[in-house]
Design a protein around this motif. Structure first.
Motif, PDB file in Angstrom:
ATOM      1  N   ASP A   1      26.084 -40.676  13.733  1.00 42.81           N
ATOM      2  CA  ASP A   1      26.653 -41.655  14.667  1.00 42.81           C
ATOM      3  C   ASP A   1      25.577 -42.444  15.399  1.00 42.81           C
ATOM      4  N   ARG A   2      24.477 -41.790  15.731  1.00 45.99           N
ATOM      5  CA  ARG A   2      23.406 -42.508  16.423  1.00 45.99           C
ATOM      6  C   ARG A   2      22.841 -43.621  15.544  1.00 45.99           C
TER       7      ARG A   2
ATOM      8  N   ARG B   1      28.869 -31.859  11.302  1.00 46.49           N
ATOM      9  CA  ARG B   1      30.163 -32.475  11.598  1.00 46.49           C
ATOM     10  C   ARG B   1      30.222 -33.075  12.990  1.00 46.49           C
ATOM     11  N   GLU B   2      29.642 -32.386  13.983  1.00 45.71           N
ATOM     12  CA  GLU B   2      29.741 -32.885  15.349  1.00 45.71           C
ATOM     13  C   GLU B   2      28.913 -34.144  15.577  1.00 45.71           C
ATOM     14  N   THR B   3      27.976 -34.458  14.668  1.00 45.94           N
ATOM     15  CA  THR B   3      27.145 -35.652  14.846  1.00 45.94           C
ATOM     16  C   THR B   3      27.679 -36.866  14.099  1.00 45.94           C
ATOM     17  N   VAL B   4      28.766 -36.711  13.345  1.00 49.19           N
ATOM     18  CA  VAL B   4      29.326 -37.836  12.590  1.00 49.19           C
ATOM     19  C   VAL B   4      30.795 -38.083  12.956  1.00 49.19           C
ATOM     20  N   ARG B   5      31.242 -37.536  14.071  1.00 49.41           N
ATOM     21  CA  ARG B   5      32.643 -37.656  14.458  1.00 49.41           C
ATOM     22  C   ARG B   5      33.052 -39.105  14.682  1.00 49.41           C
ATOM     23  N   LEU B   6      32.187 -39.892  15.303  1.00 43.08           N
ATOM     24  CA  LEU B   6      32.534 -41.280  15.599  1.00 43.08           C
ATOM     25  C   LEU B   6      32.737 -42.064  14.314  1.00 43.08           C
ATOM     26  N   GLY B   7      31.777 -42.000  13.418  1.00 44.69           N
ATOM     27  CA  GLY B   7      31.890 -42.742  12.170  1.00 44.69           C
ATOM     28  C   GLY B   7      33.116 -42.350  11.369  1.00 44.69           C
ATOM     29  N   VAL B   8      33.401 -41.059  11.300  1.00 42.75           N
ATOM     30  CA  VAL B   8      34.570 -40.592  10.557  1.00 42.75           C
ATOM     31  C   VAL B   8      35.849 -41.067  11.233  1.00 42.75           C
ATOM     32  N   SER B   9      35.882 -41.052  12.575  1.00 40.25           N
ATOM     33  CA  SER B   9      37.080 -41.493  13.290  1.00 40.25           C
ATOM     34  C   SER B   9      37.348 -42.978  13.073  1.00 40.25           C
TER      35      SER B   9
END
Length: 333
Positions: free
Chosen positions: A65-66, A94-102
């Motif tokens: 996400d960053r 998983r917790e670092t890509v939550r934004l992109g997946v959402s």
């Protein structure tokens, strides 16, 4: 070959170090389906230069996400965010890509890479603050519990040019893809810089404890687990306005405020201590501290502040993300 078939694939150094196999798979799928130029920027400046020189190539970011937020921010500041659609291959815990997946980017290197080659455009909103800051996901006040620790310390996300070991590529590099640190058999990387993109941030190796991490651990130990609950217990004295409408004043402490761009508007939720949550949609949202006092907030999971006041304005449909056709709602938004 047409412009849509030409890609600039930017690999975030953190993704390459934490999951080199997924990076390799995504790179192979992309290079097999399009004319792809691959680069692994070693510094923030190289990252910006790579985006500025991409020409008509579609931008593909492989990272967390960053990395996504950094790309959106760079394109916005360069005045090119509304151009070609941006693509993301989420790579990381998983917790670092939550934004992109959402937002619609599929998890999994193969599925995400195929969406880059044959996906559909999804228009997305953006929040822009009065200092030029960009928010992709949302704003949370107070900054609250920190987001999960990155795989490496922020100072190690970028490293000096030439410090990536054999086969590392700079912003201008092209070819089959990374063969340096993070891929099987590679040696440990060198040192890096902070995510604040400052020239004085060169830090130690990501393979050992950093001064940044040691200091944070020491602060947590000295402060203790109960310190963060003091402010929450008394609430925050904030003045919150949505398009000029007063939602909360300084004499009505709040537990929190969130602002998210959704459906072409800024959706703000104010949670007073002594009343039910108040929800409103607006074009602009302004939050100010009592009597000029400063407050902190979290934008896209990054702590920001302290600031005395901040105004966010929604930009409807400001950018486009390529997503699988099944991820696109019936209205196309």
């Amino acid at each position: 070959m047409s412009a849509p078939d030409q890609l600039l694939v930017v690999i975030d150094p953190v993704a390459r170090r934490c999951d080199g196999e997924s990076v390799r798979i995504a790179r192979d799928v992309l290079c097999g389906g399009a004319a792809a130029k691959v680069c692994v920027p070693g510094t923030p400046e190289e990252f910006v230069r790579a985006l500025a020189r991409r020409g008509s190539r579609r931008l593909v970011v492989i990272g967390d996400d960053r990395a996504l937020v950094r790309a959106v921010r760079a394109l916005h500041h360069g005045g090119d965010l509304g151009g070609n659609a941006l693509s993301l291959v989420p790579v990381g815990p998983r917790e670092t890509v939550r934004l992109g997946v959402s937002l619609g980017a599929p998890p999994g290197a193969v599925t995400a890479a195929r969406a880059v080659l044959g996906g559909v455009a999804r228009r997305l909103d953006l929040l822009v603050d009065d200092r030029g800051g960009v928010v992709v996901g949302g704003v949370r006040i107070p900054e609250g519990t920190p987001s999960p620790e990155p795989v490496v310390a922020p100072e190690a996300r970028f490293r000096p040019s030439g410090g990536g070991g054999p086969g590392a590529s700079g912003a201008g590099a092209s070819g089959a893809g990374p063969s340096g640190p993070g891929t099987p058999g590679a040696g440990p990387p060198g040192s890096g810089t902070t995510s604040g993109w400052g020239p004085a941030a060169w830090g130690p190796s990501v393979w050992g404890p950093s001064v940044w991490g040691t200091c944070r651990s020491l602060v947590r130990t000295l402060v203790g687990p109960g310190a963060g609950r003091v402010a929450s217990a008394r609430g925050q004295r904030l003045r919150v306005e949505a398009d000029g409408r007063l939602l909360a004043d300084v004499d009505d402490p709040v537990d929190g405020v969130t602002v998210v761009a959704r459906d072409g508007a800024a959706e703000v939720v104010v949670r007073p201590r002594a009343a039910p949550p108040r929800r409103w949609t607006a074009r602009t949202v302004t939050v100010a501290g009592a009597g000029g006092e400063c407050y902190r907030y979290r934008a896209d999971a990054e702590p920001t502040g302290p600031v005395p006041t901040r105004t966010w304005t929604v930009r409807p449909g400001a950018w486009t993300l390529l997503v699988p056709a099944r991820a696109l709602p019936a209205d196309g938004q």
